[in-house]
Structure formats: C-alpha cells, structure tokens
Scaffold this active site. Structure first.
Site, mmCIF file in Angstrom:
data_model
loop_
_atom_site.group_PDB
_atom_site.id
_atom_site.type_symbol
_atom_site.label_atom_id
_atom_site.label_comp_id
_atom_site.label_asym_id
_atom_site.label_seq_id
_atom_site.Cartn_x
_atom_site.Cartn_y
_atom_site.Cartn_z
ATOM 1 C CD GLU A 12 -2.906 -1.338 2.246
ATOM 2 O OE1 GLU A 12 -2.385 -1.191 3.381
ATOM 3 O OE2 GLU A 12 -4.100 -1.660 2.071
ATOM 4 C CG ASP A 196 -12.098 -7.923 -0.594
ATOM 5 O OD1 ASP A 196 -11.043 -7.314 -0.349
ATOM 6 O OD2 ASP A 196 -13.024 -8.045 0.249
HETATM 7 C C1 4EZ Z 1 -2.822 -11.064 4.408
HETATM 8 C C2 4EZ Z 1 -4.241 -10.552 4.525
HETATM 9 C C3 4EZ Z 1 -4.271 -9.078 4.722
HETATM 10 C C4 4EZ Z 1 -5.651 -8.504 4.807
HETATM 11 C C5 4EZ Z 1 -5.603 -6.997 5.007
HETATM 12 C C6 4EZ Z 1 -6.845 -6.387 4.449
HETATM 13 N N1 4EZ Z 1 -6.914 -4.948 4.577
HETATM 14 C C7 4EZ Z 1 -7.009 -4.574 5.988
HETATM 15 O O1 4EZ Z 1 -7.218 -3.227 6.157
HETATM 16 C C8 4EZ Z 1 -7.988 -4.317 3.787
HETATM 17 C C9 4EZ Z 1 -9.082 -5.229 3.362
HETATM 18 C C10 4EZ Z 1 -9.403 -5.533 2.071
HETATM 19 N N2 4EZ Z 1 -10.488 -6.387 2.035
HETATM 20 C C11 4EZ Z 1 -10.845 -6.647 3.324
HETATM 21 C C12 4EZ Z 1 -11.842 -7.480 3.892
HETATM 22 N N3 4EZ Z 1 -12.690 -8.191 3.121
HETATM 23 N N4 4EZ Z 1 -11.933 -7.536 5.236
HETATM 24 C C13 4EZ Z 1 -11.099 -6.815 6.016
HETATM 25 N N5 4EZ Z 1 -10.119 -6.013 5.536
HETATM 26 C C14 4EZ Z 1 -9.994 -5.932 4.192
#
Ligand code: 4EZ
Length: 228
Positions: A12, A196
């Site tokens: 990011e 997503d």
């Molecule tokens: C290795 C995994 C790292 C996940 C980090 C996700 N970020 C958290 O800020 C954003 C995010 C994108 N989609 C998400 C979702 N469906 N639920 C929670 N957070 C998110």
C-alpha cells in the site's frame, strides 16, 4: 508542513515511496518510517502492519515522534455498498469499530464509555479530495468505513456490518487511525480502493487485486499532496 502517509501493508505504500527521492529510513518501535521532501512538504511514510493495534501505534508514533500535522491513509478495502466495484475509490466521511462490543451492558455496537461510535474525518481534506477527483476525472465515493480486527469473507458478517453501521466499506485500520488522530487533534483522511466484496471470494479477489487497487489509492493520495 509535515504530512503522514500511512498504509497497513508494504504494497500500500510502495507506490508512494517509489516516486520519491532522497528517502531516509528510521526504525522506531518495530516499524520503518520513511522520510522525504516532496516540494515544500516533509513527508513521513510507513506501513503499520495489519489491524487496529498496529495502525494505532504507527499513527501515534507519526504524530508524537515525527510531528505529523496531517494524516493521509492509503490502502484497500472490502466493499459493502453494492455500487462499489473492485478498483473504485472511497474516502471515509466517518469511521467506526464493528468488532467493539459491550452490548451486554446495553450499549450500542461500536461504543465504549467516554468514546463515540463514529469518528468524523476532516471536512477540508474531504473537500480537497472531491476537487482532486474532479480534476483527475475519477469517481470518488464518500461514505462510512467500518473497521475491525478480522478479514471479512462472509456475506452474513458483511451484511451485519452494513446494516448495523450503515457502512459502505470495511477494512482493519481506518477507525483506529481516526481515534488516534482525533484524540491528538490531527486532521486525517482515510482513502481506500476496493479489492474485494468481503464475501466468499474475498480472499481470492484480495490476492488478485491488492496490487492494482493499492496503486489506484496511492496515485490519488499523491495527487492530493499537490493540493495540501
Ligand atoms: C494477508 C491478509 C491481509 C488482509 C488486510 C486487508 N486490509 C485490511 O485493512 C484491507 C481489506 C481488504 N479487504 C478486506 C476485507 N474483506 N476484510 C477486512 N479487511 C480488508
């Protein structure tokens, strides 16, 4: 002016750091803080690591140790509002913690005594963002972002969050950064690009679109720096 640019993950902030010259590195409390001059702005950039605790630590460190006077967050998020598609941008008007729960005592979800369910983002920074969106010709949604220490990948959880907080998107760091900035009187702006839909495909879509969505958010943040 000292401006902080935060992300949660390396992907990011890499697009931001990649565009700067003479970047200095500073190790503080298990995090790397990158500093660089961008025009007349002293930039402080870091990724916090995932979740509300790490992002609160980074936000507080940026403000208390690096003197950040404005905080910008760039990252990705899961969509709740069906009008938000992968790659779309959303700026938080206000943020809440969907996993903060003392309802056993009759309090609303997201509330603890002496706290507040929603923390409001800085109106001036939102205005600047709307101007930048117009100049760039990109769509920028402004809405409610719900934050919690869980990667949401289920329609049931996503729907509950959407209904309980009237939230448009969800992620894991925005509301904690908001609480810290609000408490320390630092204007903040939380920008996310959708990676997503927080549903059963969320894990796969996140992996597929993290890089491209993180870049969209970072490019917008960079355009905002020229208007600060
Ligand atoms: C290795 C995994 C790292 C996940 C980090 C996700 N970020 C958290 O800020 C954003 C995010 C994108 N989609 C998400 C979702 N469906 N639920 C929670 N957070 C998110």
């Amino acid at each position: 002016m000292v401006v902080g640019v935060m992300g949660a993950m390396p992907e990011e902030i890499e697009p931001i750091i990649g565009r700067l010259e003479n970047v200095q590195k500073h190790e503080v409390a298990g995090n790397t803080y990158y500093t660089a001059l961008y025009g007349s702005i002293d930039l402080v950039i870091a990724y916090s690591k995932i979740g509300k605790v790490f992002s609160a630590l980074t936000a507080a460190t940026m403000i208390e140790k690096f003197g950040v006077q404005k905080m910008l967050f760039s990252g990705v998020a899961g969509a709740i509002n069906p009008e938000l598609k992968i790659g779309d941008l959303i700026a938080a008007t206000k943020l809440c913690q969907h996993d903060l729960d003392i309802t056993a005592f009759g309090h609303p979800y997201g509330f603890v005594p002496e706290g507040k369910v929603f923390v409001e983002a800085n109106p001036r920074l939102l205005e600047i963002a709307a101007d930048v969106a117009r100049k760039l010709g990109v769509k920028l949604k402004q809405g409610v972002i719900a934050t919690g220490d869980q990667f949401v990948a289920s329609l049931e959880r996503k729907s509950w969050i959407g209904e309980t907080f009237n939230a448009d998107a969800l992620e894991m760091e925005g509301a904690s950064v908001a609480v810290v900035c609000d408490a320390l009187n630092v204007p903040f702006f939380i920008l996310r690009a959708i990676s997503d839909a927080a549903d059963m495909d969320a894990g796969f879509d996140f992996d597929t679109f993290l890089q491209s969505s993180a870049l969209k958010s970072a490019e917008f943040i960079f355009a905002m720096l020229d208007e600060l």
